[in-house]
Enzyme design. Sequence first.
Site, PDB file in Angstrom:
ATOM      1  N   CYS A   1      69.191  37.407  87.500  1.00 18.64           N
ATOM      2  CA  CYS A   1      68.574  36.087  87.355  1.00 18.64           C
ATOM      3  C   CYS A   1      69.520  34.904  87.574  1.00 18.64           C
ATOM      4  O   CYS A   1      69.087  33.904  88.179  1.00 18.64           O
ATOM      5  CB  CYS A   1      67.863  35.974  86.007  1.00 18.64           C
ATOM      6  SG  CYS A   1      68.593  36.867  84.651  1.00 18.64           S
TER       7      CYS A   1
ATOM      8  N   ARG B   1      75.702  48.138  83.935  1.00 14.04           N
ATOM      9  CA  ARG B   1      75.852  47.854  82.509  1.00 14.04           C
ATOM     10  C   ARG B   1      76.635  48.975  81.838  1.00 14.04           C
ATOM     11  O   ARG B   1      76.470  50.151  82.168  1.00 14.04           O
ATOM     12  CB  ARG B   1      74.490  47.683  81.853  1.00 14.04           C
ATOM     13  CG  ARG B   1      73.720  46.499  82.420  1.00 14.04           C
ATOM     14  CD  ARG B   1      72.375  46.309  81.763  1.00 14.04           C
ATOM     15  NE  ARG B   1      71.594  45.289  82.454  1.00 14.04           N
ATOM     16  CZ  ARG B   1      70.332  45.006  82.184  1.00 14.04           C
ATOM     17  NH1 ARG B   1      69.703  45.672  81.231  1.00 14.04           N
ATOM     18  NH2 ARG B   1      69.695  44.063  82.875  1.00 14.04           N
TER      19      ARG B   1
ATOM     20  N   ASP C   1      63.405  43.105  90.385  1.00 18.25           N
ATOM     21  CA  ASP C   1      63.373  41.782  89.773  1.00 18.25           C
ATOM     22  C   ASP C   1      62.480  40.826  90.550  1.00 18.25           C
ATOM     23  O   ASP C   1      62.399  40.887  91.780  1.00 18.25           O
ATOM     24  CB  ASP C   1      64.783  41.189  89.727  1.00 18.25           C
ATOM     25  CG  ASP C   1      65.327  41.161  88.311  1.00 18.25           C
ATOM     26  OD1 ASP C   1      64.512  41.170  87.377  1.00 18.25           O
ATOM     27  OD2 ASP C   1      66.559  41.124  88.141  1.00 18.25           O
TER      28      ASP C   1
END
Length: 709
Positions: free
Chosen positions: A395, A424, A444
């Site tokens: 984002c 991650r 996304d």
Amino acid sequence: PEFRENRLSMALRTGLRAGLACLLFTSMFTACKLIGMRGTTNVGASTTSRIRRFSRILPHTACGSSRNSGSLQKVMGIGRRGSSLPSPYPQQQSVRMTRVMSTETKEETAKKPLALPTNQNNPNLLRIRHTSAHVMAMAVQRLFPDVQVTIGPWVDNGFYYDFHKPGQGFQEEDLKKIKKEMEKIIKANLPLRREEVSREEAKRRIEAINEPFKLEILDSIKTEPITIYHIGDEWWDLCAGPHVESTGKLPRNAIELQSIAGAYWRGDEKREMLSRIYGTAWESKDQLKRYKDLVAEAKRRDHRVLGQKLDLFSIQEDAGGGLVFWHPKGATMRRLIEDFWKDLHVKTGYEFLYTPHVANLDLWKTSGHFDFYKEGMFDQMDVEGDEYQIKPMNCPFHCLVYKDKLRSYRELPIRWAELGTVYRYERSGTLHGLMRVRGFTQDDGHIFCLPSQLEDEIVGVLDLTESVLSRFGFTDYEINLSTRPEKSVGSDEIWDKAEDALKAALVRKGWDYEVDEGGGAFYGPKIDIKIKDAIGRTWQCSTVQCDFNLPERFDLEYVSSESQRLRPIMVHRAIFGSIERFFGILTESTAGDFPLWLAPVQLKLLPVTEDFREFCDQVKAKAAEKGIRVVVDQSHERLGKQIRNAEMERVPVVAVVGQKEVDSNQLAIRTRKGGDQGTFDVDGVLATLTKAIEEGVEPQLAPATEVSA
């Protein structure tokens, strides 16, 4: 006379058995000769007939083949007690499965599987599980007085307790001893009593029994008074409840201890290693049996096992844990999933972005990710004196693209999508196949819109989500609307408008939903969608979130019709969640029996002998021109083994080619979900498959026309 009568009876029985054995042997010998199992093949016989004879030897199910009807019943959960597990394709049962089911009574086949309650919809079950955890801890400390207890919560399917056991941890044989001691405690019907004490009194009692882990737990409790639950006068623990009234209320035959695992205290690998004992608890023995059936079925569907068997993907430990390697078959399926996703997004007005995999650390400080999610991010890397961060999210990159120029209200809404790979940090103990990885691709999407456009945009996202998920067979959803938490950013007005827009969108869709009051993110309300798989499990996948935080942090603006500079509303949305996790869910829901349009190999040609391989290659070339993924069996095995291999590979459509098929330019078709179909013209088969693939449905062939011998 009695002796002679018995001798005569024995002789008759022996003769009858011998006669039946000879008849059976003769029948089997004839069948073997006809189908070529003795090394010869009758190529003049009807290939369809040969396939049907194999059907009797190789049981065919929607979920795979088994060696005999007994193992078939075990795999499918079918037997004298009726069907206990739903098929992934209940509307298209195979021929062989129907034969097995036909031995059941109507009452048994009509019996539906027992629906299992959950902690959320059954408070009594939650109390049973919580009390079972305490009873287990009490039993452990009876048997092992030097063991110290830490935490023991209920979980979705049961409970666990973490123990600190000096020296060697628990062994599997200890579980039986602990369960036996638990039964004694349950039989004693000891009362559970709640007590409120001061923090000082709780500390004094904990120190008196030398439980240092409880002291840490006490320090983490911020509310007062401190509550303690007692079991009789012998055992107690810090606890907020709830519990059953007495141990006798626990159903002894519905509780089982399942496994032992290791866990670091507080999840910190620098702290003590604890021994965790898992258990399951239900209200009745029937519920426990149903749960164990589901566990067995889930194990059979494990995507990690199927991924290896079907050669779809792997986790290469030499490269590091949690990193997915897509093999050719799996990569083909991933490409098809992504292409389908992209095509739908283009049709619904999205544009695509491609953004970098790393960025300067300052970007993540601006977005707030470094402050809020630092523990889930990999360490930074030095690049010419600057710190760079491999991206955990997409984002912030989309915000930078939006900010690249000043936008007008006439440009809104802007819809951008990206299949962006993120990374991650996950502890090795939490990694699990495709479900929990360190590198994954998010589907996304971000929408920048006016407040007046928000409701329509949310409806558009929900429509798109439904279109995507239904293509893969997911049509049953659980939906939650999460509202403003106690700590949040943004004005009351914008929160109210956003929550009203989300509710109105769900009403327009006609979807039922639950409200999670205060469960939203600090930056905005959200809708979460859980999908239900073929065996009734729910999986969190899709989410739609309003965000008032990032537009503020990145100073995003648009020029209104009154020439004012205002903040747009930003909407985060994902449908799959991640490609990897969704692929794992899909694999388990279908048990590896993927729909025709998605199967890595859609058609497999089986030549009866080498003489027919050239014809198979010609059919393959013609099918490939139509976009059908087809292979020719290269094993040089007998026909029976070729069919068996195709079954194990879960190929949706198999075509057998013998002399009759070559002479008539036909294929003898067998589908995985329908069994033997008969013989059909090559062009007709390819046209039917092409149409079915385009429409995302299973092929419906015309009635079979068997070639006579």
